[in-house]
Design a protein around this motif. Structure first.
Motif, PDB file in Angstrom:
ATOM      1  N   LYS A   5      30.106 -61.453  14.882  1.00 47.04           N
ATOM      2  CA  LYS A   5      31.321 -62.588  14.451  1.00 47.04           C
ATOM      3  C   LYS A   5      32.086 -62.409  15.878  1.00 47.04           C
ATOM      4  CE  LYS A   5      33.564 -65.271  10.968  1.00 47.04           C
ATOM      5  NZ  LYS A   5      33.987 -65.442   9.807  1.00 47.04           N
ATOM      6  N   GLU A   6      32.708 -61.258  16.246  1.00 45.86           N
ATOM      7  CA  GLU A   6      33.465 -60.846  17.101  1.00 45.86           C
ATOM      8  C   GLU A   6      32.805 -61.312  18.546  1.00 45.86           C
ATOM      9  OE1 GLU A   6      36.456 -57.636  15.048  1.00 45.86           O
ATOM     10  OE2 GLU A   6      34.405 -57.009  16.098  1.00 45.86           O
ATOM     11  N   LYS A   8      32.558 -64.718  19.532  1.00 43.86           N
ATOM     12  CA  LYS A   8      33.749 -65.241  19.995  1.00 43.86           C
ATOM     13  C   LYS A   8      34.152 -65.124  21.557  1.00 43.86           C
ATOM     14  CE  LYS A   8      35.966 -65.900  15.518  1.00 43.86           C
ATOM     15  NZ  LYS A   8      37.054 -65.614  14.645  1.00 43.86           N
TER      16      LYS A   8
END
Length: 102
Positions: free
Chosen positions: A4-5, A8
């Motif tokens: 998820k990081e 981004k």
């Protein structure tokens, strides 16, 4: 980092991470190469130590055989002299002083 990081992050950040990982991989490869060379050197030293130990044992056997031959030679000389102590002279040879006294 989690997936998820990573999603981004911007492209430039991802590229910087890849470049950093590439450098780390190269550094680790170099470190591994040095470690492998050191291991090979140790193996060579261990092999040489084994060879040196074997050579020392063989030399020791040669010295033991030489000592046995010397002991046997002295025993045969003593047997020829009739069991007397070996005086350092050859049998049947007299020095000049002994012939004058006789």
């Amino acid at each position: 980092m989690t997936d998820k990081e990573l999603r981004k992050l911007r492209r430039i950040d991802l590229l910087e991470i890849l470049v950093a990982q590439g450098r780390e991989i190269e550094m680790l490869k170099a470190e591994l190469k040095k470690a492998m060379e050191a291991l090979d050197d140790r193996r060579i030293l261990i092999y040489q130590c084994g060879s040196i130990a074997e050579a020392a044992m063989k030399i020791n056997q040669v010295f033991e055989a030489a000592q046995a031959a010397a002991d046997q030679y002295l025993e045969s000389i003593m047997a020829i002299d009739g069991g007397e102590a070996v005086s350092g002279r050859r049998p049947g040879v007299t020095d000049a002083h002994e012939t004058e006294v006789m």
